[in-house]
Scaffold this motif. Structure first.
Motif, PDB file in Angstrom:
ATOM      1  N   ALA D 285      52.190  42.358  20.964  1.00 55.11           N
ATOM      2  CA  ALA D 285      51.697  41.955  19.650  1.00 55.11           C
ATOM      3  C   ALA D 285      52.755  41.094  18.964  1.00 55.11           C
ATOM      4  O   ALA D 285      53.955  41.250  19.205  1.00 55.11           O
ATOM      5  N   GLU D 286      52.273  40.155  18.145  1.00 54.76           N
ATOM      6  CA  GLU D 286      53.183  39.280  17.399  1.00 54.76           C
ATOM      7  C   GLU D 286      53.042  39.647  15.934  1.00 54.76           C
ATOM      8  O   GLU D 286      52.131  39.190  15.251  1.00 54.76           O
ATOM      9  N   PRO D 287      53.941  40.480  15.428  1.00 56.30           N
ATOM     10  CA  PRO D 287      53.719  41.106  14.119  1.00 56.30           C
ATOM     11  C   PRO D 287      53.553  40.119  12.978  1.00 56.30           C
ATOM     12  O   PRO D 287      52.854  40.425  12.012  1.00 56.30           O
ATOM     13  N   HIS D 288      54.140  38.963  13.097  1.00 62.42           N
ATOM     14  CA  HIS D 288      54.067  38.017  11.984  1.00 62.42           C
ATOM     15  C   HIS D 288      52.888  37.058  12.093  1.00 62.42           C
ATOM     16  O   HIS D 288      52.636  36.279  11.180  1.00 62.42           O
ATOM     17  N   ALA D 289      52.207  37.113  13.193  1.00 62.69           N
ATOM     18  CA  ALA D 289      51.033  36.247  13.355  1.00 62.69           C
ATOM     19  C   ALA D 289      49.818  36.896  12.697  1.00 62.69           C
ATOM     20  O   ALA D 289      49.746  38.124  12.572  1.00 62.69           O
ATOM     21  N   PRO D 290      48.869  36.075  12.256  1.00 63.34           N
ATOM     22  CA  PRO D 290      47.667  36.641  11.634  1.00 63.34           C
ATOM     23  C   PRO D 290      46.888  37.521  12.610  1.00 63.34           C
ATOM     24  O   PRO D 290      46.796  37.227  13.805  1.00 63.34           O
ATOM     25  N   VAL D 291      46.321  38.587  12.098  1.00 66.17           N
ATOM     26  CA  VAL D 291      45.428  39.415  12.899  1.00 66.17           C
ATOM     27  C   VAL D 291      44.132  38.639  13.111  1.00 66.17           C
ATOM     28  O   VAL D 291      43.659  37.945  12.206  1.00 66.17           O
ATOM     29  N   ALA D 292      43.583  38.755  14.320  1.00 63.68           N
ATOM     30  CA  ALA D 292      42.341  38.058  14.645  1.00 63.68           C
ATOM     31  C   ALA D 292      41.372  39.047  15.282  1.00 63.68           C
ATOM     32  O   ALA D 292      41.724  40.203  15.553  1.00 63.68           O
ATOM     33  N   HIS D 293      40.155  38.565  15.498  1.00 68.41           N
ATOM     34  CA  HIS D 293      39.130  39.370  16.176  1.00 68.41           C
ATOM     35  C   HIS D 293      38.764  40.627  15.395  1.00 68.41           C
ATOM     36  O   HIS D 293      38.481  41.671  15.987  1.00 68.41           O
ATOM     37  N   VAL D 294      38.806  40.526  14.091  1.00 69.03           N
ATOM     38  CA  VAL D 294      38.279  41.636  13.293  1.00 69.03           C
ATOM     39  C   VAL D 294      36.892  41.257  12.808  1.00 69.03           C
ATOM     40  O   VAL D 294      36.589  40.093  12.528  1.00 69.03           O
ATOM     41  N   SER D 295      36.039  42.270  12.730  1.00 71.40           N
ATOM     42  CA  SER D 295      34.705  42.097  12.180  1.00 71.40           C
ATOM     43  C   SER D 295      34.783  41.993  10.660  1.00 71.40           C
ATOM     44  O   SER D 295      35.812  42.299  10.046  1.00 71.40           O
ATOM     45  N   TYR D 296      33.684  41.575  10.074  1.00 69.31           N
ATOM     46  CA  TYR D 296      33.576  41.605   8.609  1.00 69.31           C
ATOM     47  C   TYR D 296      33.833  43.021   8.105  1.00 69.31           C
ATOM     48  O   TYR D 296      34.487  43.216   7.083  1.00 69.31           O
ATOM     49  N   PHE D 297      33.332  43.999   8.838  1.00 69.44           N
ATOM     50  CA  PHE D 297      33.505  45.382   8.392  1.00 69.44           C
ATOM     51  C   PHE D 297      34.978  45.770   8.347  1.00 69.44           C
ATOM     52  O   PHE D 297      35.437  46.446   7.433  1.00 69.44           O
ATOM     53  N   GLU D 298      35.716  45.346   9.371  1.00 65.03           N
ATOM     54  CA  GLU D 298      37.145  45.670   9.394  1.00 65.03           C
ATOM     55  C   GLU D 298      37.901  44.881   8.318  1.00 65.03           C
ATOM     56  O   GLU D 298      38.800  45.412   7.672  1.00 65.03           O
ATOM     57  N   ALA D 299      37.520  43.620   8.145  1.00 65.73           N
ATOM     58  CA  ALA D 299      38.167  42.818   7.111  1.00 65.73           C
ATOM     59  C   ALA D 299      37.936  43.449   5.745  1.00 65.73           C
ATOM     60  O   ALA D 299      38.855  43.573   4.918  1.00 65.73           O
ATOM     61  N   ASP D 300      36.710  43.868   5.501  1.00 68.27           N
ATOM     62  CA  ASP D 300      36.365  44.472   4.218  1.00 68.27           C
ATOM     63  C   ASP D 300      37.089  45.806   4.027  1.00 68.27           C
ATOM     64  O   ASP D 300      37.573  46.108   2.933  1.00 68.27           O
ATOM     65  N   ALA D 301      37.148  46.604   5.094  1.00 71.26           N
ATOM     66  CA  ALA D 301      37.822  47.910   4.987  1.00 71.26           C
ATOM     67  C   ALA D 301      39.321  47.708   4.755  1.00 71.26           C
ATOM     68  O   ALA D 301      39.936  48.419   3.947  1.00 71.26           O
ATOM     69  N   TYR D 302      39.897  46.745   5.464  1.00 70.34           N
ATOM     70  CA  TYR D 302      41.320  46.473   5.246  1.00 70.34           C
ATOM     71  C   TYR D 302      41.558  46.093   3.788  1.00 70.34           C
ATOM     72  O   TYR D 302      42.497  46.573   3.136  1.00 70.34           O
ATOM     73  N   ALA D 303      40.704  45.207   3.279  1.00 74.39           N
ATOM     74  CA  ALA D 303      40.881  44.737   1.905  1.00 74.39           C
ATOM     75  C   ALA D 303      40.802  45.909   0.928  1.00 74.39           C
ATOM     76  O   ALA D 303      41.604  46.028   0.000  1.00 74.39           O
ATOM     77  N   ARG D 304      39.853  46.796   1.136  1.00 80.12           N
ATOM     78  CA  ARG D 304      39.723  47.942   0.233  1.00 80.12           C
ATOM     79  C   ARG D 304      40.962  48.821   0.313  1.00 80.12           C
ATOM     80  O   ARG D 304      41.476  49.286  -0.700  1.00 80.12           O
ATOM     81  N   TRP D 305      41.441  49.013   1.538  1.00 77.23           N
ATOM     82  CA  TRP D 305      42.662  49.798   1.728  1.00 77.23           C
ATOM     83  C   TRP D 305      43.841  49.161   0.969  1.00 77.23           C
ATOM     84  O   TRP D 305      44.678  49.850   0.386  1.00 77.23           O
ATOM     85  N   ALA D 306      43.851  47.814   0.974  1.00 77.70           N
ATOM     86  CA  ALA D 306      44.963  47.089   0.359  1.00 77.70           C
ATOM     87  C   ALA D 306      44.764  46.907  -1.142  1.00 77.70           C
ATOM     88  O   ALA D 306      45.549  46.213  -1.796  1.00 77.70           O
ATOM     89  N   GLY D 307      43.716  47.498  -1.692  1.00 78.16           N
ATOM     90  CA  GLY D 307      43.473  47.353  -3.130  1.00 78.16           C
ATOM     91  C   GLY D 307      43.002  45.961  -3.493  1.00 78.16           C
ATOM     92  O   GLY D 307      43.191  45.515  -4.632  1.00 78.16           O
ATOM     93  N   ALA D 308      42.390  45.299  -2.569  1.00 77.76           N
ATOM     94  CA  ALA D 308      41.951  43.928  -2.823  1.00 77.76           C
ATOM     95  C   ALA D 308      40.505  43.789  -2.354  1.00 77.76           C
ATOM     96  O   ALA D 308      39.789  44.781  -2.215  1.00 77.76           O
ATOM     97  N   ARG D 309      40.067  42.582  -2.161  1.00 79.81           N
ATOM     98  CA  ARG D 309      38.715  42.324  -1.651  1.00 79.81           C
ATOM     99  C   ARG D 309      38.752  41.003  -0.895  1.00 79.81           C
ATOM    100  O   ARG D 309      39.777  40.310  -0.877  1.00 79.81           O
ATOM    101  N   LEU D 310      37.640  40.668  -0.258  1.00 79.83           N
ATOM    102  CA  LEU D 310      37.548  39.359   0.385  1.00 79.83           C
ATOM    103  C   LEU D 310      37.142  38.325  -0.660  1.00 79.83           C
ATOM    104  O   LEU D 310      36.436  38.650  -1.623  1.00 79.83           O
ATOM    105  N   PRO D 311      37.550  37.083  -0.471  1.00 79.64           N
ATOM    106  CA  PRO D 311      37.144  36.035  -1.423  1.00 79.64           C
ATOM    107  C   PRO D 311      35.682  35.661  -1.220  1.00 79.64           C
ATOM    108  O   PRO D 311      35.117  35.864  -0.151  1.00 79.64           O
TER     109      PRO D 311
END
Lengths: 428, 428, 428, 428
Positions: D285-311
């Motif tokens: 894994a390349e920790p500083h590279a952007p994460v890829a291959h996530v679904s909308y569901f994962e992107a949305d869940a990550y955002a909620r976890w991070a106290g944010a949302r998708l644009p």
């Protein structure tokens, strides 16, 4: 179904609470009155629930969200019900799987009615404290609106169940006879567009998905003065509507093929004449009444066929300005959409009641939306994906339940609700 | 379930017919007596049917195969029932789909009981003619044996339904208390083999699948003196029985993985102690009682683990010679397999009753088998594929229903019947 | 496919081993010769495997069961292949899932051919030791018979793949032209029945499922002198064979409906004329050639329509006495069943070759069957459930592979093999 | 994938057309160059297509929409290809089913390359007429943009295919070595909101779903300065991200359970260290590279976890103002997202390239959207349901293909594209 979260309603005096609570709760039981215990126990598809489940779950809602928190020393009617009648609240713990709600011959209908009485007795002790406790008031209020949502579902779910029976039985003994009426010729009402605001503001109950009220930009548009009628929809069918892929969204066309759709689900044509299955059993189609039980896909295909489109939420809410909150709701007793001559003026008719109207808007959070903390936060927000907003209530909605800002939502393939079509088009 | 076709029973006098008919028909209704209308309406899986459906279908059988043909001027109770309660007889016409039997809240249980009475009244007029009409006698006889088969299915199907309810309710109020008993150590009984004959011969009712009686060659074999007990089966589980692919048929191993099998379906282990779900609700495992509700795959895997195999039909029937037709049938009221000290002699014990015993024989026509003409010919023959034969009856079988030549059959994955394990091995 | 276990063949001298080994292995590669690497990589359904997989798996078999055990210091071609090309041997460890065999573009076809050569080179060193090591000899022998089974599967699987391509391509460039022949009118050959013995005995290779040879009792029967032809099967279709439920086993009738069967899978009717898809592409039906690619259900339904039935294994093997082991095997190069005028005498014609013949016998262990210990024991025994035995080999079977006692087996719904129909009936 | 319709680009001179056409077409073939014919033939899931199919379909597009209409006397390479390589254009006629694209070993890769050359030769004769025929020019232009979309799909589909192979092979021989880089700490960039305009305007190609440019109202918002990195996403996993239902949309949580999601699809953790599968095979894994291959569901869940949302789309497009159209596109040769130190200024970094960025906006028609007439109208509009918009292009997108107004779209469960996460939040 649109689902709710705690707002901050004005807290009336205990007597008024008690009275309203009793009325709403009794209305739910009254819906089950024409039904046998057998009718109330069955589940005809995973989307629909047994009437008995609705009767129990609405009590579970009060028990779990109100009594557990506010009623010191409350003893649950049956601890097993906490899992059995949890619909989808993960924060509350495990839940009985939705497709298995129809496997519960026990508790009996009588036991569930006893459960309701048990919960109501416990709630009765809380009404005196409402004025001083806004959180309690908010949850009691939410519980009543939640109960009204399930009143509508009782009717749509039992309609589906009875339609699944080859005997095609009626929900009730006395059939509703519709007064004769002729729909006016379709007209287009023009709206100037521009910056607007949508969403709920001010006092009065609203679900969390109706706020914040916010700015939106609406381009000039026109809205059909009335919903699409059964006769108009039959024309679409006769013109090959279900055989022409160019009219359909791709996912919709796949469904037409896979499920063999050729008409709305409760329609049958015999000897050239359409009949529809209703809560009064199978009856002749009513050409001037709004078409109901169409999916988003069918609504969208019809609109394309008609050279129009579905309205957006913002357009619909804009057009609702000044329209009185009256219509053919469940209170009329018709329990099906009715033909209406309309008013003929500058306002759309039948905007409220008769049929929920599909909008083209995907169900999404309003800007600034925040789900309330805790389990109640699961009420609405987590369903904001792959569903479309419907507006205006139906012939199965309690009249006291609806608002212009009310956002109902269903997946685009859903057909068992009283969902119909209001057309829109660009420009003015 | 083994299903029947018309044989040529001795035709007794009308009074005897009337009496036996009334007794068998009443026994069916008695099985439903502890149940509510709700209990009777639900279907917990496509293989199982609602109790109400069984009550109706057994009447449909008499109506369709007897009254329609022999009772001039008979008026059907409800013409729609001809489709609604047809199980699988293509020659009779369309049928309501099996997985949708649980969608019928109407006709109500009360209506179905009225249907039964209507049919019985009409049949009552025919008993006087039985002596002179062998075809009528044969079909009346078949109808009673058919009714008894459904008596067993009522019990197994309601057991499955109740097991699907997280409340784990019991079928009846009064729990059966088993007398204490200790199973003897397992023994092997030796049989010489050689040419033999199996199948039914002589007078008395038999289903079409039990004839012709015919020659078969059986190699020397041994049969276990009693069925496998719950304690023995628990040893198999503890020895990794469900985790060792070498013990399983390939299709069985696939199911173990796909469905997560780790024990028989009604078994649960809590704090190291096994419990089983029964018609009396969940009870502690009874180590000396025969294990039930195992699939053919589990029976076969157990046998392999034990260094043995399942018997063939011919072996089982050979070993049944001289064994009295007694055992723990439904008539005992236990409604579950019971521990039995056995007789200790040269004959196998518990061969009849307690549990159906899986044989290794695929369900196939006997040499010379011919299905009767007409719809009744669909009773058995068309199911002779991908099923295995079970012998001996169970604790849910009416005692009067069983014979040594009786061939029951189920697919190898079926687990909801009272199906158990009798071991065999080669040589003597 | 029938699969094998170690017997004790006579061990010839190393040179003979080497020669036979080379011949069998080369025959496999020769089958792939008309195909591109792309042709060899695809999998058209879970039941069928890519040609490349067959080429690799047959080498894996030698590597895993022979080289790992007998060739000290053997270095595997690629350790990952142990999982990748394991078909179903749980005792060997994990396996690549069967439905995913078509996802392997690597190893390339060239790499797989190199793998074959690597294995063959290592095996070459062992032939000198065969005479002194019966276990080695047995496994080498088993490997060759296993290889031949996969030769047949290569042909049937590639036929299925090519049939799935709308371009309907041929397997090879040069089309086989069948010599003109007219099937004789059908005749019945009578057999007296009585006690008999079936199963393999004596020297020579046999799979474990062919033994022990054992007593069986056969009632008098008649066997059709030749297989059912395409013209006869077309008559069945024209007589509504696929529309009459009374002709079908219940499971078969379900499939007819669910999958829309109206003819064998490779048959198409255009302008009233039948064509069939073959390894030479689509050709006109050959009315006098045996029908192939019918399921057990179709064979059984045809037989019922014809007033006959399928033979049992024991009947088939009894009738094979004295019939020479000759016929239209893969070696003829026709690669499809051929019309044959038959011999007209007392022996059945086309009993071997052309088409495997469905028997009515469920695939079951012979009395006294014991699977060999170890992974090789998984070859046959664990598949003895829900399959039916076929006899006689087909136009895709290597001639050297077949025996009168050979038991092939497939599920009753399987249609992609060269499976046909030989009728039987009771009495004489 | 975003799909296109005819706009009215400036028509350059024939030489320039010829040159650009040749370059784009050659780039497609170059992508297949490291692959064998076997690699190009396989289909690893219904959503993905074989490389060979992409090579053919892009030629089919020119043949069907350009040559059939504009090239008088054009002879198709093979008439069967009209059906075989039709993707989803109902107006063109029947099409080979999408899940069966991997069953086509014929035409061979060589034949498909010959097909490409045949089409290109015929197109070559048309370039001289482009200047005078805007409709021709528009379709040629559309064909090239369509071709570029499939270039991206070739890479994502072959990545999925290779990932399905337990050998985990690499796409190419020479591995790309990423230059060392450290992602800056995350920052929030503030935007004032208010009335804005989004959508394409002016000259230059655009797909039909990018117009009309229209007014929208955007509330004040903040956008993350860079995408979420692999290290940040690993923190989400370690914090129980895949085990906490409160973070997920309901449909997403169902998928987590049903499919056992515990990380993005190409991630594996061994001994505590993450690896990812890439076109260069499995790498750390390349920790500083952007994460890829996530679904909308994962992107949305990550955002909620991070106290944010998708644009939203409108926010994203607003924030793109002034951002140069540069980034890590397919042209870089990296073929995976790369770590980037970012610019640190007022503009977001990595907005273009690396990963498509999920927006929270459902894919819907812009106000006034009208699909072009004819089959080309099926390009985009019919997919506007149950999909979400992604913006900005990825490491697999040709640099020349992307625009700030470009709307890509996929269902919320899609994971095989290079789809990543850019966070947003309310206010400023």
């Amino acid at each position: 179904m649109a689902r709710a979260s705690a707002a901050e309603p004005a807290a009336p005096d205990p007597g008024a609470w008690r009275q309203r609570h009793a009325a709403v709760r009794a209305a739910t039981v009254a819906l089950a009155q024409p039904l046998s215990a057998e009718d109330c126990a069955l589940q005809s598809m995973p989307d629909a629930s047994p009437v008995k489940w609705h009767l129990a779950h609405t009590s579970w809602f009060f028990e779990t969200f109100v009594l557990e928190r506010f009623a010191a020393g409350y003893r649950p009617f049956d601890p097993a019900f906490r899992v059995l009648f949890n619909s989808y609240y993960n924060a509350v713990g495990p839940k009985h799987p939705r497709p298995r709600r129809g496997l519960l011959s026990r508790p009996s209908l009588a036991d569930v009615l006893a459960y309701r009485a048990h919960v109501d007795r416990a709630l009765d002790l809380l009404f005196a404290r409402v004025a001083g406790d806004p959180a309690l008031a908010a949850l009691l209020e939410l519980g009543l609106h939640h109960e009204q949502q399930h009143q509508e579902l009782i009717l749509t779910d039992v309609l589906h169940l009875l339609s699944s029976n080859p005997l095609q039985p009626a929900y009730r003994d006395r059939r509703y006879v519709a007064p004769p009426a002729t729909a006016r010729a379709q007209r287009w009402l023009a709206y100037a567009g521009g910056p607007t605001e949508i969403g709920h503001a001010g006092p009065g109950f609203r679900f969390d998905n109706e706020v914040p009220r916010h700015r939106a930009w609406v381009a000039p548009f026109q809205l059909a003065a009335r919903p699409v009628t059964q006769a108009e929809y039959a024309d679409f069918i006769d013109d090959g509507g279900y055989r022409r892929p160019e009219l359909w969204l791709s996912l919709g066309w796949d469904l037409v093929g896979a499920q063999g759709w050729t008409a709305p689900p409760y329609w049958t044509r015999e000897d050239g004449e359409w009949t529809t299955f209703t809560l009064d059993g199978r009856i002749a189609a009513e050409p001037h009444a709004p078409v109901a039980h169409v999916s988003y896909f069918e609504a969208d295909a019809y609109a394309r066929w008609a050279g129009a489109r579905l309205p957006t939420e913002a357009e619909w809410e804009t057009a609702s300005a000044g329209v009185p909150l009256t219509g053919n709701f469940a209170d009329s007793g018709a329990l099906r959409p009715l033909a209406d001559a309309g008013a003929g003026g500058a306002l759309p008719s039948q905007l409220f009641g008769d049929c929920w109207e599909w909008t083209q808007s995907a169900y999404a959070p309003y800007p600034g939306f925040a789900a309330p903390p805790g389990a109640v936060g699961e009420y609405n927000g987590k369903f904001m994906c792959n569903q479309y907003v419907l507006r205006g209530g139906s012939c199965a909605t309690p009249a006291a339940h609806i608002r212009a800002t009310y956002r109902n939502f269903f997946p685009p393939e859903a057909r068992w609700q009283f969902s119909g079509i209001r057309l829109a088009r660009d420009g003015n």
